[in-house]
Every structure is written in structure tokens, then in C-alpha cells.
Design a protein around this motif. Structure first.
Motif, PDB file in Angstrom:
ATOM      1  N   ARG A   1       0.833  -1.203   0.000  1.00 30.23           N
ATOM      2  CA  ARG A   1       0.000   0.000   0.000  1.00 30.23           C
ATOM      3  C   ARG A   1       0.867   1.251   0.000  1.00 30.23           C
ATOM      4  NH1 ARG A   1      -3.503  -2.547   4.544  1.00 30.23           N
ATOM      5  NH2 ARG A   1      -1.322  -2.653   5.147  1.00 30.23           N
TER       6      ARG A   1
ATOM      7  N   ASP B   1      -3.779   1.604  -3.638  1.00 32.78           N
ATOM      8  CA  ASP B   1      -4.201   2.675  -2.731  1.00 32.78           C
ATOM      9  C   ASP B   1      -4.989   2.084  -1.553  1.00 32.78           C
ATOM     10  OD1 ASP B   1      -6.781   2.161  -3.573  1.00 32.78           O
ATOM     11  OD2 ASP B   1      -6.935   3.926  -4.852  1.00 32.78           O
ATOM     12  N   GLY B   2      -5.545   2.965  -0.728  1.00 34.57           N
ATOM     13  CA  GLY B   2      -6.243   2.542   0.483  1.00 34.57           C
ATOM     14  C   GLY B   2      -7.420   1.617   0.204  1.00 34.57           C
ATOM     15  N   GLU B   3      -8.012   1.729  -0.993  1.00 32.62           N
ATOM     16  CA  GLU B   3      -9.150   0.871  -1.349  1.00 32.62           C
ATOM     17  C   GLU B   3      -8.693  -0.386  -2.103  1.00 32.62           C
ATOM     18  OE1 GLU B   3      -9.798   4.441  -1.772  1.00 32.62           O
ATOM     19  OE2 GLU B   3     -10.510   4.060   0.272  1.00 32.62           O
ATOM     20  N   GLY B   4      -7.395  -0.584  -2.185  1.00 30.52           N
ATOM     21  CA  GLY B   4      -6.890  -1.785  -2.866  1.00 30.52           C
ATOM     22  C   GLY B   4      -6.828  -1.643  -4.378  1.00 30.52           C
ATOM     23  N   ARG B   5      -7.050  -0.425  -4.904  1.00 30.83           N
ATOM     24  CA  ARG B   5      -6.962  -0.217  -6.360  1.00 30.83           C
ATOM     25  C   ARG B   5      -5.510  -0.026  -6.767  1.00 30.83           C
ATOM     26  NH1 ARG B   5     -11.679   3.578  -5.659  1.00 30.83           N
ATOM     27  NH2 ARG B   5     -10.010   4.860  -4.857  1.00 30.83           N
TER      28      ARG B   5
ATOM     29  N   ASP C   1     -13.034  -4.071 -12.507  1.00 28.11           N
ATOM     30  CA  ASP C   1     -13.568  -3.156 -11.510  1.00 28.11           C
ATOM     31  C   ASP C   1     -12.521  -2.938 -10.425  1.00 28.11           C
ATOM     32  OD1 ASP C   1     -15.944  -3.006 -12.961  1.00 28.11           O
ATOM     33  OD2 ASP C   1     -16.619  -4.875 -12.037  1.00 28.11           O
ATOM     34  N   GLU C   2     -12.865  -3.234  -9.206  1.00 31.85           N
ATOM     35  CA  GLU C   2     -11.920  -2.956  -8.128  1.00 31.85           C
ATOM     36  C   GLU C   2     -11.046  -4.171  -7.810  1.00 31.85           C
ATOM     37  OE1 GLU C   2     -13.032   0.600  -6.277  1.00 31.85           O
ATOM     38  OE2 GLU C   2     -12.836   0.228  -8.425  1.00 31.85           O
ATOM     39  N   GLU C   3     -11.332  -5.307  -8.441  1.00 34.32           N
ATOM     40  CA  GLU C   3     -10.655  -6.532  -8.028  1.00 34.32           C
ATOM     41  C   GLU C   3      -9.406  -6.814  -8.857  1.00 34.32           C
ATOM     42  OE1 GLU C   3     -11.494 -11.298  -7.533  1.00 34.32           O
ATOM     43  OE2 GLU C   3     -12.849 -10.062  -8.720  1.00 34.32           O
TER      44      GLU C   3
END
Lengths: 155, 155
Positions: free
Chosen positions: A14, A38-42, A131-133
């Protein structure tokens, strides 16, 4: 075969992680670098091992590597560690305009599509993500293997 | 510890070798690339896996990777192999002015000197060589390991 069938695990760090921990991950797993999220795992970018060295080796030694010999072995390691210590991954990254464009394809991408993206961006690996995964990464060497094996004469 | 104590073996190919054989070496050993040497065994440059893909993927697919989907899986592999087949390593390399500067240090180089060279050239590996003899390569991840381990508290 699609990108999601070809992925390998790859170490993620991160932006807020400790830069020394990222260096340790690169060293222990003998990777050329780590993917930064980033903080959201992106996924954000890649932090190459050479960039960690760039941040840790004093600037005047980079300008003229022969100056490295003013340090003995312990002294050289100490100055590098001092420069990294207490820093976050974010601080060690190059400025945004100089960061690596993070090469990305969707899980549905074909082998040739992955190869084309890698070729265009001259990168040894691409992140596979929907998407985000993040599904993982695909390396150029693995793609070459798939392409070469597809050439075996078919029955 | 000097560069010659840190080297690992790394696959070498000659300029005159078959490009498909170089691709196979990259694929089988899962390397990001291979070191290219001339007829006398002197290091010339690095051939990255992404450059092999760049040469083999049709140009219009690199411009617009979504066009890759006009090929089925076998068709995509076939077009790549056709582009590589009968080519030498030399033909697959980028034009000389666009080649990777081959990062090189002598066997006597210290850890910090290797790190400085790698940092300056933003490369994940350097060739260690004296006169005509190649000792091997040193990777950024290995150097980071040496630097991190040197930080252990001394007795």
C-alpha cells in the motif's frame, strides 16, 4: 485462454506501507518490483527495486558511482538504510508524472491482447483487474510460453 | 563483498542465434529477458521479453489491442510465431539508438557502486564483466537483500 487464466500472484504494497518493508519484500521474493495499491486496494503503479535503490543511494554517488568507494561496506549499507528508514512507499515513488503507467487488462483479455498491451508499453508484466478486483499479474515470459506451445503441431 | 561475489548465472544468446530459441529461453526460465553477446562473447545489450512480443505482435494490434479479438487463440499465436520464425536475435532487437544501454560494472565494484549504477540507469540488473569475461549478473533484489542484511545490529 484469457488473462484471468494466466495470472500469477504478485506482492502488493500500500501507498502508506513502510518503504523498508517494501524493500524487504522485493529482496526476499527476488522480484524486480512490487505493485502499489491505494487505500481501497486499487492498483496505482509499480515500485521497481531500482527505484528503491534510487531513493536510497546518495545522489552524488549516483552521479559518479566511483565515489561509492569512499564508503566501506557497512557505511554504504548504513547510508542507504538511513535514507529509506521512516519513509512510506508513497514518499519513495517517483513524482506522479514520472511514474510507470500501470499496464492493465481485464480478466477477459485474450493472449494476443495481453501481448499487444505489453509490447506497446514495453513492460515485462501487466496487472489483470476487473472493476476494483485485482486478479494478479501476467508476465511476458509466461505469455511467450503460451504462444510457443500453441505452435505445436495439432493432431 | 564485491560484484563478483554477488553474481548469478543468466541466460546469454548470440546476435546470430535464432529469435525463436531466445523466446523459448525467456519462456522456459521465466526471465524478463536475456543478455545478448557478440561473436566474441562480449555483451552487447539486453533483449527483454516485451521486445520479443513487440516484434511478433502485428503493429495494428499494438496500436489498438482490442483488434486482437479478430484472431482466435490459435490464429493469434500463429501470427506471432510467423513474425518471429527465421529471424535472428539481431533482427528482433530495436534499432541501435533505441537499445537498452547495457549496464556494466567490473568484478571489483562494491555493493554501493552496483546500487548506484542500477539506480542511475533504472535497471533491475547489471552485467558484471572484466575485460572480455562475463562473470554473470547482479539483480536489484539481491543488492537490496545484501543492504538490508548489513543493517542487522553488529555484536
Amino acid at each position: 485462454m484469457r488473462a484471468r487464466d494466466l495470472v500469477e500472484d504478485y506482492p502488493l504494497v500500500r501507498l502508506t506501507d513502510d518503504a523498508l518493508a517494501a524493500a524487504r519484500l522485493i529482496a526476499e521474493q527476488r522480484r524486480p518490483g512490487v505493485v502499489v495499491v491505494d487505500g481501497e486496494g486499487r492498483p496505482v503503479t509499480v515500485l521497481p527495486g531500482s527505484q528503491v535503490l534510487r531513493f536510497s543511494v546518495p545522489g552524488y554517488v549516483q552521479e559518479d558511482p566511483s565515489l561509492a568507494r569512499v564508503y566501506d561496506e557497512q557505511g554504504g549499507a548504513d547510508v542507504c538504510l538511513r535514507n529509506l528508514s521512516g519513509r512510506s512507499v508513497k514518499e519513495v515513488l517517483p513524482p506522479e508524472e514520472k511514474r510507470y503507467e500501470l499496464p492493465m487488462v481485464s480478466g477477459e483479455a485474450t493472449v494476443l491482447e495481453c501481448a499487444a498491451t505489453m509490447a506497446r508499453l514495453r513492460t515485462p508484466l501487466i496487472v489483470v483487474s476487473d472493476d476494483e478486483e485485482i486478479h494478479g499479474v501476467v508476465t511476458a515470459s509466461h505469455l511467450l510460453e503460451v504462444i510457443l506451445n500453441a505452435s505445436e503441431p495439432r493432431a
